[in-house]
Design a protein around this motif. Sequence first.
Motif, PDB file in Angstrom:
ATOM      1  N   PRO B  21      10.910  -0.201  -1.288  1.00 10.22           N
ATOM      2  CA  PRO B  21       9.662  -0.956  -1.420  1.00 10.22           C
ATOM      3  C   PRO B  21       9.794  -2.034  -2.499  1.00 10.22           C
ATOM      4  O   PRO B  21      10.352  -1.766  -3.561  1.00 10.22           O
ATOM      5  CB  PRO B  21       8.629   0.105  -1.816  1.00 10.22           C
ATOM      6  CG  PRO B  21       9.394   1.288  -2.262  1.00 10.22           C
ATOM      7  CD  PRO B  21      10.771   1.216  -1.679  1.00 10.22           C
ATOM      8  N   SER B  22       9.316  -3.228  -2.211  1.00 11.26           N
ATOM      9  CA  SER B  22       9.358  -4.318  -3.195  1.00 11.26           C
ATOM     10  C   SER B  22       7.975  -4.483  -3.797  1.00 11.26           C
ATOM     11  O   SER B  22       6.976  -4.015  -3.231  1.00 11.26           O
ATOM     12  CB  SER B  22       9.784  -5.611  -2.505  1.00 11.26           C
ATOM     13  OG  SER B  22       8.819  -5.975  -1.529  1.00 11.26           O
ATOM     14  N   SER B  23       7.907  -5.179  -4.933  1.00  6.87           N
ATOM     15  CA  SER B  23       6.587  -5.439  -5.527  1.00  6.87           C
ATOM     16  C   SER B  23       5.767  -6.280  -4.543  1.00  6.87           C
ATOM     17  O   SER B  23       4.552  -6.129  -4.437  1.00  6.87           O
ATOM     18  CB  SER B  23       6.734  -6.141  -6.873  1.00  6.87           C
ATOM     19  OG  SER B  23       7.482  -7.329  -6.731  1.00  6.87           O
ATOM     20  N   GLN B  24       6.452  -7.144  -3.766  1.00  5.74           N
ATOM     21  CA  GLN B  24       5.735  -7.964  -2.791  1.00  5.74           C
ATOM     22  C   GLN B  24       5.092  -7.084  -1.706  1.00  5.74           C
ATOM     23  O   GLN B  24       3.967  -7.328  -1.282  1.00  5.74           O
ATOM     24  CB  GLN B  24       6.710  -8.952  -2.143  1.00  5.74           C
ATOM     25  CG  GLN B  24       6.017  -9.920  -1.207  1.00  5.74           C
ATOM     26  CD  GLN B  24       7.027 -10.778  -0.450  1.00  5.74           C
ATOM     27  OE1 GLN B  24       7.962 -10.259   0.161  1.00  5.74           O
ATOM     28  NE2 GLN B  24       6.846 -12.082  -0.509  1.00  5.74           N
ATOM     29  N   GLN B  25       5.817  -6.051  -1.290  1.00  3.29           N
ATOM     30  CA  GLN B  25       5.248  -5.168  -0.262  1.00  3.29           C
ATOM     31  C   GLN B  25       3.997  -4.462  -0.803  1.00  3.29           C
ATOM     32  O   GLN B  25       3.008  -4.290  -0.077  1.00  3.29           O
ATOM     33  CB  GLN B  25       6.275  -4.126   0.190  1.00  3.29           C
ATOM     34  CG  GLN B  25       5.709  -3.239   1.298  1.00  3.29           C
ATOM     35  CD  GLN B  25       6.713  -2.260   1.869  1.00  3.29           C
ATOM     36  OE1 GLN B  25       7.715  -1.935   1.249  1.00  3.29           O
ATOM     37  NE2 GLN B  25       6.430  -1.781   3.067  1.00  3.29           N
ATOM     38  N   LEU B  26       4.028  -4.078  -2.082  1.00  2.00           N
ATOM     39  CA  LEU B  26       2.863  -3.414  -2.671  1.00  2.00           C
ATOM     40  C   LEU B  26       1.655  -4.354  -2.691  1.00  2.00           C
ATOM     41  O   LEU B  26       0.518  -3.934  -2.466  1.00  2.00           O
ATOM     42  CB  LEU B  26       3.179  -2.917  -4.087  1.00  2.00           C
ATOM     43  CG  LEU B  26       3.737  -1.488  -4.177  1.00  2.00           C
ATOM     44  CD1 LEU B  26       4.924  -1.258  -3.267  1.00  2.00           C
ATOM     45  CD2 LEU B  26       4.079  -1.125  -5.607  1.00  2.00           C
ATOM     46  N   VAL B  27       1.924  -5.629  -2.959  1.00  4.75           N
ATOM     47  CA  VAL B  27       0.837  -6.615  -2.966  1.00  4.75           C
ATOM     48  C   VAL B  27       0.303  -6.832  -1.546  1.00  4.75           C
ATOM     49  O   VAL B  27      -0.905  -6.934  -1.320  1.00  4.75           O
ATOM     50  CB  VAL B  27       1.311  -7.933  -3.608  1.00  4.75           C
ATOM     51  CG1 VAL B  27       0.284  -9.042  -3.417  1.00  4.75           C
ATOM     52  CG2 VAL B  27       1.570  -7.720  -5.100  1.00  4.75           C
ATOM     53  N   LYS B  28       1.213  -6.850  -0.571  1.00  2.00           N
ATOM     54  CA  LYS B  28       0.765  -6.987   0.833  1.00  2.00           C
ATOM     55  C   LYS B  28      -0.132  -5.817   1.226  1.00  2.00           C
ATOM     56  O   LYS B  28      -1.144  -5.978   1.887  1.00  2.00           O
ATOM     57  CB  LYS B  28       1.977  -7.015   1.782  1.00  2.00           C
ATOM     58  CG  LYS B  28       2.685  -8.348   1.849  1.00  2.00           C
ATOM     59  CD  LYS B  28       3.773  -8.277   2.913  1.00  2.00           C
ATOM     60  CE  LYS B  28       4.545  -9.567   2.989  1.00  2.00           C
ATOM     61  NZ  LYS B  28       5.655  -9.488   3.952  1.00  2.00           N
ATOM     62  N   TRP B  29       0.284  -4.624   0.819  1.00  2.00           N
ATOM     63  CA  TRP B  29      -0.522  -3.441   1.148  1.00  2.00           C
ATOM     64  C   TRP B  29      -1.879  -3.501   0.432  1.00  2.00           C
ATOM     65  O   TRP B  29      -2.919  -3.187   1.012  1.00  2.00           O
ATOM     66  CB  TRP B  29       0.213  -2.140   0.792  1.00  2.00           C
ATOM     67  CG  TRP B  29      -0.666  -0.945   0.958  1.00  2.00           C
ATOM     68  CD1 TRP B  29      -1.286  -0.241  -0.029  1.00  2.00           C
ATOM     69  CD2 TRP B  29      -1.088  -0.343   2.200  1.00  2.00           C
ATOM     70  NE1 TRP B  29      -2.057   0.766   0.515  1.00  2.00           N
ATOM     71  CE2 TRP B  29      -1.947   0.714   1.873  1.00  2.00           C
ATOM     72  CE3 TRP B  29      -0.816  -0.608   3.543  1.00  2.00           C
ATOM     73  CZ2 TRP B  29      -2.550   1.524   2.844  1.00  2.00           C
ATOM     74  CZ3 TRP B  29      -1.413   0.197   4.505  1.00  2.00           C
ATOM     75  CH2 TRP B  29      -2.267   1.242   4.162  1.00  2.00           C
ATOM     76  N   ALA B  30      -1.849  -3.929  -0.841  1.00  2.00           N
ATOM     77  CA  ALA B  30      -3.106  -4.037  -1.595  1.00  2.00           C
ATOM     78  C   ALA B  30      -4.056  -4.983  -0.859  1.00  2.00           C
ATOM     79  O   ALA B  30      -5.233  -4.675  -0.656  1.00  2.00           O
ATOM     80  CB  ALA B  30      -2.835  -4.534  -3.012  1.00  2.00           C
ATOM     81  N   GLY B  31      -3.518  -6.117  -0.410  1.00  2.80           N
ATOM     82  CA  GLY B  31      -4.359  -7.101   0.276  1.00  2.80           C
ATOM     83  C   GLY B  31      -4.873  -6.585   1.605  1.00  2.80           C
ATOM     84  O   GLY B  31      -6.040  -6.761   1.943  1.00  2.80           O
ATOM     85  N   ALA B  32      -3.996  -5.953   2.380  1.00  5.15           N
ATOM     86  CA  ALA B  32      -4.404  -5.469   3.699  1.00  5.15           C
ATOM     87  C   ALA B  32      -5.392  -4.316   3.570  1.00  5.15           C
ATOM     88  O   ALA B  32      -6.359  -4.224   4.322  1.00  5.15           O
ATOM     89  CB  ALA B  32      -3.180  -5.032   4.508  1.00  5.15           C
ATOM     90  N   SER B  33      -5.148  -3.427   2.604  1.00  7.40           N
ATOM     91  CA  SER B  33      -5.944  -2.198   2.535  1.00  7.40           C
ATOM     92  C   SER B  33      -7.168  -2.327   1.648  1.00  7.40           C
ATOM     93  O   SER B  33      -8.094  -1.526   1.750  1.00  7.40           O
ATOM     94  CB  SER B  33      -5.081  -1.061   1.993  1.00  7.40           C
ATOM     95  OG  SER B  33      -4.832  -1.266   0.609  1.00  7.40           O
ATOM     96  N   GLY B  34      -7.155  -3.308   0.747  1.00  6.00           N
ATOM     97  CA  GLY B  34      -8.271  -3.445  -0.184  1.00  6.00           C
ATOM     98  C   GLY B  34      -8.167  -2.492  -1.376  1.00  6.00           C
ATOM     99  O   GLY B  34      -9.135  -2.270  -2.088  1.00  6.00           O
TER     100      GLY B  34
END
Lengths: 142, 146
Positions: B21-34
């Motif tokens: 997992p990359s920090s970018q993936q965590l940000v994508k998940w944060a954005g998608a999931s809220g």
Amino acid sequence: MPQPVMPDDVIEAIRASIGKEMEPKVNDEVEKGLIRRLYEAVGAPAPEGDDALVAPISILFTLRGAGVRYPTMYRNVAGGTEWEYFRPIRVGDQITATSKIAEVYQRESRSLGRMTFIIVETNHVNQRGEHVARTRSTGIYY
Amino acid sequence: MSHAWDEIQVGDEMKPLEWQPSSQQLVKWAGASGDYHQIHYDKDYALAQGLPGTIVHGPLKTAMLGEYARQWAGPGAWVRRVSASYRGMDQPGEQLVVRGRVARKYEEHGERLIDCEVWVAKGDQKTTTGETTVVLGRVPDAAASA
């Protein structure tokens, strides 16, 4: 600013509310873009055709009930989660989610000290009144 | 990768998926999931909470386990249930592996179902353990095929 530890009176108030349903929350209609972003977030190829209109099960995490699932005002980490789908959710569906506290218990941990586990159950109903999903989430307050 | 019903056997190992997992993936998940909890993108904040640094969202791991089962099952499969227990923390940049095995194969209410045991491993430690149920289509109509 660091988050405070959840005070005992808050824990007791939460414990006292076990089983009481919170206000139902009507979520925004499901958009195609949300489905695409959920797939992108897990590194999956974007589905095409009709599949692009059906939400992956992870959408259940985004369709929250009222009462915050992960209140960030107190120190916590996620302990676990269970998502169960009864019927697919599609683009355009409007999901009403109703949450309740299902369980509260405490344990000692070597690394984090006293941990309070709070389990929230949420039921999801679509615009036709069909029960489409149920989720359970465990928050660990330490 | 798609699996024919007749070929699936209880105990089958699912093909492992390497996951860093990359920090970018965590940000994508944060954005998608809220889920904007700062422990997932603000290192100083996470350290101040007593954590080892930013950590991977638990529900992102649940979503990965569900997607892993969906891809194993192939086109047309529907992931109906996924559960996960977050036993250890994972941090962006760490090398993880998603694995699973077929735990049960059965028919119920006219549907063909597979239960899989799935988990995220870091070295020999299982940091997340879970289960999932995948629908692989309907039981063929015996009368129609006769």
